[in-house]
Structure formats: C-alpha cells, structure tokens
Design a protein around this motif. Structure first.
Motif, PDB file in Angstrom:
ATOM      1  N   HIS A  17      75.279  -4.654  93.958  1.00  0.00           N
ATOM      2  CA  HIS A  17      75.633  -3.462  93.191  1.00  0.00           C
ATOM      3  C   HIS A  17      74.409  -2.841  92.523  1.00  0.00           C
ATOM      4  CE1 HIS A  17      77.520  -0.779  90.357  1.00  0.00           C
ATOM      5  NE2 HIS A  17      77.159  -1.516  89.332  1.00  0.00           N
ATOM      6  N   LYS A  18      73.626  -3.662  91.849  1.00  0.00           N
ATOM      7  CA  LYS A  18      72.499  -3.136  91.083  1.00  0.00           C
ATOM      8  C   LYS A  18      71.319  -2.762  91.977  1.00  0.00           C
ATOM      9  CE  LYS A  18      73.746  -5.733  86.916  1.00  0.00           C
ATOM     10  NZ  LYS A  18      73.368  -6.836  85.987  1.00  0.00           N
TER      11      LYS A  18
ATOM     12  N   PRO B 290      84.690  -6.140  87.061  1.00  0.00           N
ATOM     13  CA  PRO B 290      83.368  -5.990  87.661  1.00  0.00           C
ATOM     14  C   PRO B 290      82.795  -7.363  88.002  1.00  0.00           C
ATOM     15  CG  PRO B 290      83.581  -4.650  85.667  1.00  0.00           C
ATOM     16  CD  PRO B 290      84.773  -5.582  85.715  1.00  0.00           C
ATOM     17  N   PRO B 291      81.985  -7.493  89.034  1.00  0.00           N
ATOM     18  CA  PRO B 291      81.460  -6.418  89.873  1.00  0.00           C
ATOM     19  C   PRO B 291      82.391  -6.004  91.013  1.00  0.00           C
ATOM     20  CG  PRO B 291      80.547  -8.498  90.589  1.00  0.00           C
ATOM     21  CD  PRO B 291      81.400  -8.806  89.388  1.00  0.00           C
TER      22      PRO B 291
ATOM     23  N   TRP C 253      76.907  -8.853  92.123  1.00  0.00           N
ATOM     24  CA  TRP C 253      76.193  -8.104  91.083  1.00  0.00           C
ATOM     25  C   TRP C 253      74.841  -7.624  91.615  1.00  0.00           C
ATOM     26  CZ3 TRP C 253      77.816  -5.655  87.126  1.00  0.00           C
ATOM     27  CH2 TRP C 253      78.860  -6.123  86.332  1.00  0.00           C
TER      28      TRP C 253
ATOM     29  N   TYR D 239      83.523  -2.391  91.622  1.00  0.00           N
ATOM     30  CA  TYR D 239      82.564  -1.416  92.112  1.00  0.00           C
ATOM     31  C   TYR D 239      82.632  -1.249  93.630  1.00  0.00           C
ATOM     32  CZ  TYR D 239      80.514  -1.871  87.465  1.00  0.00           C
ATOM     33  OH  TYR D 239      80.331  -1.869  86.110  1.00  0.00           O
TER      34      TYR D 239
END
Length: 616
Positions: A593-594, A567-568, A590, A571
């Motif tokens: 993704h978030k 990760p990330p 990151w 993903y």
C-alpha cells in the motif's frame, strides 16, 4: 438439511401434455382469485433488485466506476416479459403470465439522456424499470438505513440479489433485513458467487456445493435460512423461469410463499413453453431440504438477449475517458461485453473458462450487431463505452478489425463536436501475436481511428519467478522473458496513440518481499517511461473454484461472517483477512500500500480498474 435432486428440466419433456392441463387449471383458478380480490386488479406484485456491495468502507480509496452489468443482464428477460404484459393489458383468456412482477415501464429517451449518477428516488415511487434497482456500492450505516427505507416503503414480494463472493456476507445481511421489514418477501440470490460455489454434474446426476456456498452456509447453521432460492448459470432465462413459476403460485394479498410449490411449478412452466431456454441450476431452500432443479434448455447467445441497457439508464462515469468534457468525474460511460468468460487459464482468475465453463458471447460474425448496439447507447447519452470482456472479442483480431470498421460506418460523432471514446481489455500475449504482427498493428490503428483511447492489461507481476506459475500465456507462443514482453506490448499500444492502464496482483505463487519490491520498481519504470497512465495494485483473494485456491488448500473460505474489515485490507478491493493470499503477511500488505503510493505517484489507482466484478 438434506439435498434432493430433481429430474433435469429439458426441452420437450415426455409428460408435457399432462403438465399443460395442470397449467390451464392453475391459471384459470388464479384468474378467478385475483379478479375477486379487491385492489389486485393489475395482477402484479412489487419487486426490487439490488447489487450487493463488496465493502463497508471506502478506506479513502475504493471506488466503483461501472454500472452493475451482471445484474442488468440477469434482469433482461423478466423485465422484457413484464413490460410487454403490462403494456398489452390483461389477456381476454386466462394465461400463464396473468400475474407478473411489476417492473414498471422502460425509460423514454428523455429520461435516458438525463438520468445518470446515483439513484435518488425511492423504488416505491418510481414507475420506470431503471428505478427498481438498489445500488449502494458501499454497505455502511447510511446504505443500511436507505435499504430498510426501501423495504418498508415498497414491501417487495421478491428481492433479487446479485453478489460476487466478497459480497456474500452482505447479501446474507440484506436478506435478513428483507425478512424483518418485508416479512413475506421471497429472496433470490444469484451472481458470480452462486456460479462459483454450486455445480450440477450431468454425468452422474449429482450436485456439488462448496463450503462457501449459500446452501452449505445455511445447511450447517452458519447463517439463518433467509435466502429462498439460489440461481447459477444462465441468469436471464433461469431468473425469468423462476419468477414465472413464482407468479403461477402466488396468491392475492401476497402472503407467505410456499417454496416447494414454486419448485413444482418450474416444471409446469418449462413444459408450457415451445422452447426451454437457458442452462444452469436453481436451488430452492425449503424447511429441512435443499431442492436442486437442473435446467438444461437451449443456450442463448448475446445477440438473442436484449441489451442490458434496454431497461436502464447509463449512470456510470469513468475518469479515464474525458474528451466529452461533460463532468469532472469523467465521461458518461456505458459498459458492454462481447464475451463473459476468459479463454485463458490464469490460476487465480474466477473469469477463466475453467471456472465458469459457460461462456455467453457474441459470435465473431456479429460485429455489426454490436456496433449497432453501441450506436444505440450513444443515442441514449453514452459519451464513452468500455468493453468489460476479460479479453476483448476473445483476442480475435479479425473480429476486432471488423467491429472497428462497423463502428466507423455507424458513426462516432457526439453532440457538441466530440466523438465517442471507447476502451477494452487485452493481454500481453494477444498483442504480441508475432504470427499476426501486421494484422495486430493494422487493427490497433483502426481501433484508434474508431475512437479507442484506452486499453487495460493485466500485468499481474513483474517478477519472472512469480509469472512462471500463473499460466497466463495459454498458447505459449512467446517464450521470451515476461518483463521484456510487457514493455514491448505496452510500447506497441502506445505507439498507436492509445493509452494503457494495468492491474498488478500481489500474492501469487512464488511471491516474497523481494518479488514485491521488484514488481513495484519495474512498474514504476514503466510509468517513468510513460508506457502506463494508470497502475492498480491488488491483493490476491481466493475465489471458490480457481486453481490457486485448490493448490493452497483453501477449501473453507469465510465469505459469510460479518466482520468489520480494517486497514490495510480496506485499501484493496475484496480483501479481507480471512481470504487473502497466505503468502502475504499483514506487514507485506502495508508495504504494498505505502510503497506503491510512493513509487507510482498519482498514476497509482487503488481501485481495481476498470471495473470490479461486483459491478458486472
């Protein structure tokens, strides 16, 4: 390892008569050998094909909804030939196709209607063509154990691997396992990675292999010589040619194969045919030598090739189609293409005509033929169809209109009272063809009437500073701001009652944390306004041959090292630290993704919908 380039194989070679005599001599001798050898009366050898996965972990999010159409398409002609030969039996007189790969028989209608989802039967125990494909989707310990079990049980003489660039590292591992557990197995590698990384130039008779190509990886010792042949170009006719050449040289008992002899046999087989079909390149990896055999036969249109589903069951379910109500994962969905290259010139896309340079398509006059194929897929159990064309019918609204009319004439009713659903891919500027606005609206309405419920559009970015570099609007017919065009195109499609999904690509030229934030927010607003039912965030990964790869100086892409991903990156599909955009930091990834998960909510789809390249 030196490179040797042979004279291109072309139709009607001058020495064809002499070659015919050699073929006759070979087939007579081969008939005697196989007739005398116990246990080989059927004159066949075991074969298996595999779709090479692009990931080692689902990361909780990666999914693959499509059937592996690139692999299915490449197998059509060799399977057709094998099935016909086995059905007719051994000819009375020795013939070129006495010995053939044993693909089994095509599924009957009952099998087709009931067999879906992952395959569970060992290839060695299957007598259908559909059962001869290994399709793990994820390359983890479980998949590796299954693959080894398949190799040990079947002992294939030939293993055919289809790989995109992100799958190449796992293709090399699968080839290595094949050499260990089926020692005399001949490994053939094809697919988009081969197409992207090796080219033959007719103008000067030279071959070009990128640093990421299988040939170069083997040449400089980054990988063991576990691949025997690499095929690029028109997969179906070239693979058929290669397997016929191998069948001409194989010996009873199926011991080691002389790759050089197979390469020699290619010309003999080509000259034995009235018409040489297909254009591309076959490379044989021999001890100390890579032998390049250009093939310059007649190109085949899509209508001249069998349907990819002639030999295979429809196994995919696509969650965007639900009207049939047959399964929580979505309707049973067949995948089709009317065009396998994109007419646009996006800098990042490996499907662009600038990269592939060899479109295989249905002619715009063949809409009725395509509609008939759809009807046949319905008879075989399809509840939905998704057209994986980079742009549906190349964006030709006249062809789209005629296809919808032909489909309505064929009928779209399904058993149980529902109707066929279908979808395809368009672009913003194709929808906003202002010179043909009335035709576009009429076509979209006809699409809805004929069962189209979903359109997929590549938005890429909502930052004007990023989209200025992409080259997405090839015709420059609509000079307005990109954000406004996106909103207008989505509104037009939704106005006709058709849902829209999209892909968003981070890491293009001009990308920064500010443009990332802008895109995530603007996509969120489209979702808020119910213009998007799905948005899929993706990270730019460099593909050999694309304009952005060259512009960023990425001429040494590591698509061979077997490193654990993390990760990330896990993903996002095809994302590995070594090949993602140099404009993105790990912290950026990151953040994407978030933030996308938070802002887009359940509309966010982490997989690259509707279909990954690996499944093509």
């Amino acid at each position: 390892m030196r490179t040797t380039i042979r004279t291109p194989l072309k139709p009607r070679r001058p020495d064809a008569a002499a070659s015919g005599g050699k073929v006759t001599e070979l087939v007579v001798r081969r008939r005697r050998l196989f007739t005398a050898h116990p246990g080989e009366a059927r004159f066949t050898y075991p074969v298996m094909a595999a779709l090479v996965p692009v990931a080692t972990s689902r990361g909780g999010e990666v999914a693959y909804p499509g059937d592996p159409m690139c692999l299915y398409s490449a197998l059509t002609l060799t399977i057709q030939r094998s099935v016909a030969r086995l059905g007719a039996g051994l000819p009375e007189e020795p013939s070129l196709d006495d010995v053939c790969p044993d693909w089994g028989h095509c599924p009957d209608d009952d099998y087709r209607r009931t067999a879906n989802g992952p395959r569970t039967t060992l290839i060695a125990d299957s007598r259908t063509t559909d059962g001869h494909v290994f399709d793990p989707r994820i390359w983890d310990e479980v998949a590796q154990e299954r693959f080894i079990a398949e190799l040990r049980a079947l002992q294939p003489k030939v293993l055919l691997l289809s790989a995109v660039s992100a799958a190449h590292r796992y293709a090399l591992e699968m080839a290595e396992l094949a050499k260990v557990h089926a020692p005399h197995c001949v490994v053939v590698l094809g697919g988009r990675h081969a197409d992207e990384t090796m080219k033959y130039r007719d103008a000067d008779g030279t071959a070009d292999f990128s640093w990421s190509s299988t040939v170069e990886v083997v040449r400089d010792g980054r990988a063991a010589q576990v691949v025997d042949f690499v095929v690029a170009g028109d997969g179906a006719p070239l693979l058929d040619l290669l397997l016929r050449a191998l069948s001409l040289t194989v010996t009873p008992g199926f011991g080691p194969t002389d790759n050089a002899a197979v390469l020699d046999a290619l010309a003999l087989v080509a000259d034995a045919e009235e018409t040489l079909r297909g254009s591309g390149t076959i490379v044989g990896l021999c001890p100390g030598e890579a032998v390049v055999v250009p093939v310059r036969g007649e190109r085949l249109g899509s209508a001249e090739l069998p349907s990819p589903y002639e030999a295979f069951s429809i196994r995919a379910r696509f969650g965007v189609f639900t009207e049939a109500g047959s399964h929580p994962l979505g309707s049973r969905t067949a995948h089709m293409m009317t065009l396998d290259s994109c007419p646009f010139k996006c800098t990042f896309c490996s499907e662009s005509i600038q990269v592939s340079q060899r479109p295989t398509r249905f002619a715009v006059s063949e809409t009725e033929h395509v509609a008939q194929r759809v009807r046949r897929l319905m008879d075989w159990g399809a509840e939905a169809v998704f057209f994986d064309d980079p742009v549906f019918w190349g964006g030709n609204w006249k062809a789209i209109t005629e296809f919808c009319q032909d489909l309505l004439r064929q009928g779209t009713a399904l058993p149980g009272g529902s109707r066929l659903e279908w979808g395809g891919q368009l672009t913003v500027d194709v929808v906003l063809n202002r010179a043909k606005a009335d035709e576009v609206h009429a076509a979209l309405e006809l699409m809805r009437r004929s069962g189209c419920t979903y359109i997929y559009i590549g938005i890429e970015s909502m930052a004007e500073s990023v989209m200025a570099h992409v080259g997405k609007n090839l015709l420059r017919r609509n000079p307005e701001a990109w954000v406004g065009k996106v909103r207008e195109a989505l509104a037009i499609i939704r106005g006709h009652g058709i849902r829209v999904g999209s892909s968003v690509l981070f890491g293009l030229d001009g990308e920064s944390r500010e443009t990332i934030e802008e895109t995530i927010e603007q996509i969120g607003r489209l979702i808020d306004d119910e213009l998007l039912v799905m948005a899929s965030p993706n990270i730019l990964t460099y593909h050999p041959g694309t304009a952005i790869t060259a512009a960023h100086g990425q001429d040494r892409l590591d698509y061979h090292s077997r490193k654990d991903n993390r990760p990330p990156y896990t993903y996002f599909e095809e994302a590995y630290p070594e090949v993602v955009s140099q404009l993105l930091t790990e912290d950026d990834i990151w953040y994407i993704h978030k933030s996308a998960a938070e802002r887009w909510g359940t509309v966010r789809n982490s997989a690259a919908e509707p279909l990954t390249e690996a499944a093509r």
